[in-house]
Design an enzyme around this catalytic site. Structure first.
Site, PDB file in Angstrom:
ATOM      1  N   TYR A 148       0.845  -1.193   0.000  1.00 22.73           N
ATOM      2  CA  TYR A 148       0.000   0.000   0.000  1.00 22.73           C
ATOM      3  C   TYR A 148       0.880   1.242   0.000  1.00 22.73           C
ATOM      4  O   TYR A 148       1.814   1.338   0.792  1.00 22.73           O
ATOM      5  CB  TYR A 148      -0.891   0.012   1.241  1.00 22.73           C
ATOM      6  CG  TYR A 148      -1.816   1.207   1.346  1.00 22.73           C
ATOM      7  CD1 TYR A 148      -2.857   1.389   0.444  1.00 22.73           C
ATOM      8  CD2 TYR A 148      -1.663   2.150   2.361  1.00 22.73           C
ATOM      9  CE1 TYR A 148      -3.708   2.482   0.541  1.00 22.73           C
ATOM     10  CE2 TYR A 148      -2.513   3.247   2.463  1.00 22.73           C
ATOM     11  CZ  TYR A 148      -3.536   3.405   1.563  1.00 22.73           C
ATOM     12  OH  TYR A 148      -4.380   4.491   1.664  1.00 22.73           O
ATOM     13  N   ASP A 243       9.360   2.912  -0.158  1.00 29.34           N
ATOM     14  CA  ASP A 243       8.283   3.551   0.597  1.00 29.34           C
ATOM     15  C   ASP A 243       8.473   3.182   2.064  1.00 29.34           C
ATOM     16  O   ASP A 243       8.051   2.120   2.507  1.00 29.34           O
ATOM     17  CB  ASP A 243       6.921   3.083   0.070  1.00 29.34           C
ATOM     18  CG  ASP A 243       5.767   3.659   0.892  1.00 29.34           C
ATOM     19  OD1 ASP A 243       6.040   4.400   1.868  1.00 29.34           O
ATOM     20  OD2 ASP A 243       4.604   3.355   0.562  1.00 29.34           O
ATOM     21  N   LYS A 271       4.023   9.061   8.650  1.00 25.72           N
ATOM     22  CA  LYS A 271       3.791   8.504   9.990  1.00 25.72           C
ATOM     23  C   LYS A 271       4.730   9.076  11.071  1.00 25.72           C
ATOM     24  O   LYS A 271       4.544  10.223  11.456  1.00 25.72           O
ATOM     25  CB  LYS A 271       3.780   6.985   9.915  1.00 25.72           C
ATOM     26  CG  LYS A 271       2.650   6.524   8.965  1.00 25.72           C
ATOM     27  CD  LYS A 271       2.198   5.098   9.032  1.00 25.72           C
ATOM     28  CE  LYS A 271       0.887   4.933   8.281  1.00 25.72           C
ATOM     29  NZ  LYS A 271       0.921   4.173   7.056  1.00 25.72           N
TER      30      LYS A 271
HETATM   31  C1  LIG Z   1       0.274   4.587   5.695  1.00 24.39           C
HETATM   32  C2  LIG Z   1       1.058   4.337   4.476  1.00 24.39           C
HETATM   33  C3  LIG Z   1       0.965   5.188   3.362  1.00 24.39           C
HETATM   34  C4  LIG Z   1      -0.029   6.295   3.270  1.00 24.39           C
HETATM   35  O1  LIG Z   1       0.203   7.301   4.210  1.00 24.39           O
HETATM   36  P1  LIG Z   1      -0.995   8.305   4.600  1.00 24.39           P
HETATM   37  O2  LIG Z   1      -0.342   9.269   5.541  1.00 24.39           O
HETATM   38  O3  LIG Z   1      -2.059   7.467   5.224  1.00 24.39           O
HETATM   39  O4  LIG Z   1      -1.450   8.951   3.350  1.00 24.39           O
HETATM   40  C5  LIG Z   1       1.825   4.962   2.308  1.00 24.39           C
HETATM   41  N1  LIG Z   1       2.705   3.965   2.330  1.00 24.39           N
HETATM   42  C6  LIG Z   1       2.817   3.128   3.381  1.00 24.39           C
HETATM   43  C7  LIG Z   1       3.839   2.042   3.354  1.00 24.39           C
HETATM   44  C8  LIG Z   1       1.990   3.274   4.483  1.00 24.39           C
HETATM   45  O5  LIG Z   1       2.067   2.419   5.492  1.00 24.39           O
END
Ligand SMILES: *Cc1c(COP(=O)(O)O)cnc(C)c1O
Length: 437
Positions: A148, A243, A271
């Site tokens: 994701y 990511d 985060k």
């Molecule tokens: C949470 C998450 C996102 C998205 O971040 P948001 O602040 O919710 O938009 C993207 N990549 C990873 C790996 C994530 O865990």
């Protein structure tokens, strides 16, 4: 001893929320879709605990889905925010504190030489891909099923997290043209990526990956996998994008790239980088970042990006996390918890796959004793979501707040103590005994 949970106020507030907001929530996974029941409405966070509107208190292992690595309302963070807020929340002009956070990130995250702040992980990932496309002059990207990267159109293909939870193969409203350039490979399968590169010569701008796949549960990369992807990117003139929105500051202070010794071209952060306030960032080699406007021509902007309040939350959190012994002690507690879960699974003879690295962990209840989950297909085939749902609700009644989905990771904080972990493990043993008994 499991008490019956009084959720009268939660139910009333959530019933009203459903008339006001789609599904009653501001983000889908919160709706308990995959575990059933009514979401708990929270009133307060304090240290390792959250208290709901009915006065029930929970040991929290969601921690706002990762950001609160120091726990809720950590005094140093609260102090810094209180001092900052009286000077105004946003100027839409440069501030010195952006330099401070940027310097700290460049210092701790090995591959980052220059950084751009945004407001969420979603923004970080979509901007990183625009940059990879601008830099290479190519259109195609490779992502992995069950990974994701936020909800940008082109990335909403075989995504994990809430998409996995809700079982949506895709989302309506995403035009086919938008995802036509998104190639998808299974996780932990280097040959599949080799094949995609071979089938799309000189067309792939970048490969984006969650270095630990923590939006389909908790799946670690196999030996040499990340380095292998990095090398394939080099060979084919594509950028390697890690990511680290979730793994950043969590798998090691410098993220998974530090833990695995892999050197991505672009890194996405989110985060923990905001310490509980909305911050995201993407960064990488100077030569690549120089393409971002206004230094370069790739346009990307944000009204509230880099605002002093959010920068303060991130700076104070990461400074504390990077200070002597703090990260190691959190990681130790996460390991202790994971080992405890493994011991319970063994003792009760319940097939489980437990993973942990740094301050993150995750566990699957398995449908088959010898199943191993190493990609999204495995997760869908072998994760016993029904069992997890029962476990989740029993733990809630025990005063333990876990992610309301089997396909999400868990998080440890600086302020969880020995007793919290012991109590959690005892509650887990009672709960699992009930499920299998
Ligand atoms: C949470 C998450 C996102 C998205 O971040 P948001 O602040 O919710 O938009 C993207 N990549 C990873 C790996 C994530 O865990």
């Amino acid at each position: 001893m499991s008490k019956a949970l009084n959720t009268t106020q939660s139910e009333a507030i959530f019933a009203k929320a459903q008339t006001l907001m789609p599904g009653g929530v501001s983000s889908p996974v919160r709706a308990f879709g995959s575990v059933g029941g009514t979401p708990i409405v929270m009133a307060k966070g304090e240290g390792a605990y959250m208290t709901d509107v009915d006065g029930n208190r929970y040991i929290d292992y969601v921690l706002s889905w990762g950001p609160l690595v120091l726990g809720h309302a950590y005094p140093k963070v609260v102090d810094a925010l209180q001092k900052a807020v009286v000077n105004g929340t946003s100027y839409g002009a440069p501030t010195a504190i952006e330099n401070e956070l940027a310097e700290l990130i460049i210092e701790v995250v090995p591959s980052i030489e220059m950084v751009r702040f945004v407001n969420s992980g979603t923004e970080a990932c979509m901007s990183a891909l625009r940059l990879a496309r601008a830099y290479t002059g190519r259109d195609k990207i490779i992502k992995f099923s069950g990974n994701y990267h936020g909800h940008a159109d082109m990335l909403l293909v075989q995504a994990g997290s809430g998409v996995a939870t809700l079982g949506l193969p895709d989302s309506p409203g995403v035009p086919q043209g938008t995802t036509a350039h998104t190639l998808v490979a299974p996780y932990n399968d280097l040959d599949a990526v080799k094949q995609l590169f071979a089938d799309n010569p000189e067309a792939v701008a970048g490969v984006i990956i969650e270095p630990i796949a923590a939006n389909m549960g908790f799946v670690q990369p196999q030996e040499g996998y990340l380095q292998g992807l990095h090398d394939l990117c080099r060979e084919h003139g594509a950028l390697f994008i890690m990511d680290e929105v979730m793994t950043g500051f969590r798998v090691a202070v410098g993220g998974a790239q530090e833990a695995y010794g892999v050197d991505p071209d672009i890194t996405c952060l989110g985060k923990v980088i905001g310490g509980g306030l909305p911050v995201g960032a993407y960064g990488g080699k100077k030569e690549i970042m120089a393409h971002v406007a206004p230094a370069g021509t790739m346009y990307q902007a944000g009204t509230l990006s880099g605002n002093p309040l959010a920068m303060t939350g991130g700076l104070t959190t990461i400074q504390e996390l990077a200070s002597d012994g703090v990260f190691a002690s959190i990681a130790e507690k996460a390991e202790q918890f994971a080992n405890g879960m493994r011991a319970i699974a063994d003792k009760l003879n319940v097939p489980m796959q437990v993973g942990q690295q740094g301050t993150m962990f995750g566990f699957y209840f398995l449908k088959e004793a010898n199943a191993v989950i190493s990609n999204y297909d495995d997760a869908k085939a072998y994760a016993d979501t029904e069992r997890y749902g029962k476990f989740f609700h029993l733990m809630l009644a025990e005063g333990v707040y876990l992610a309301p989905s089997q396909f999400e990771a868990g998080f440890m904080s600086h302020v969880h103590n020995e007793t919290d972990i012991q109590n959690t493990l005892e509650a887990a043993e009672r709960s699992i005994s009930k499920i299998v008994g």
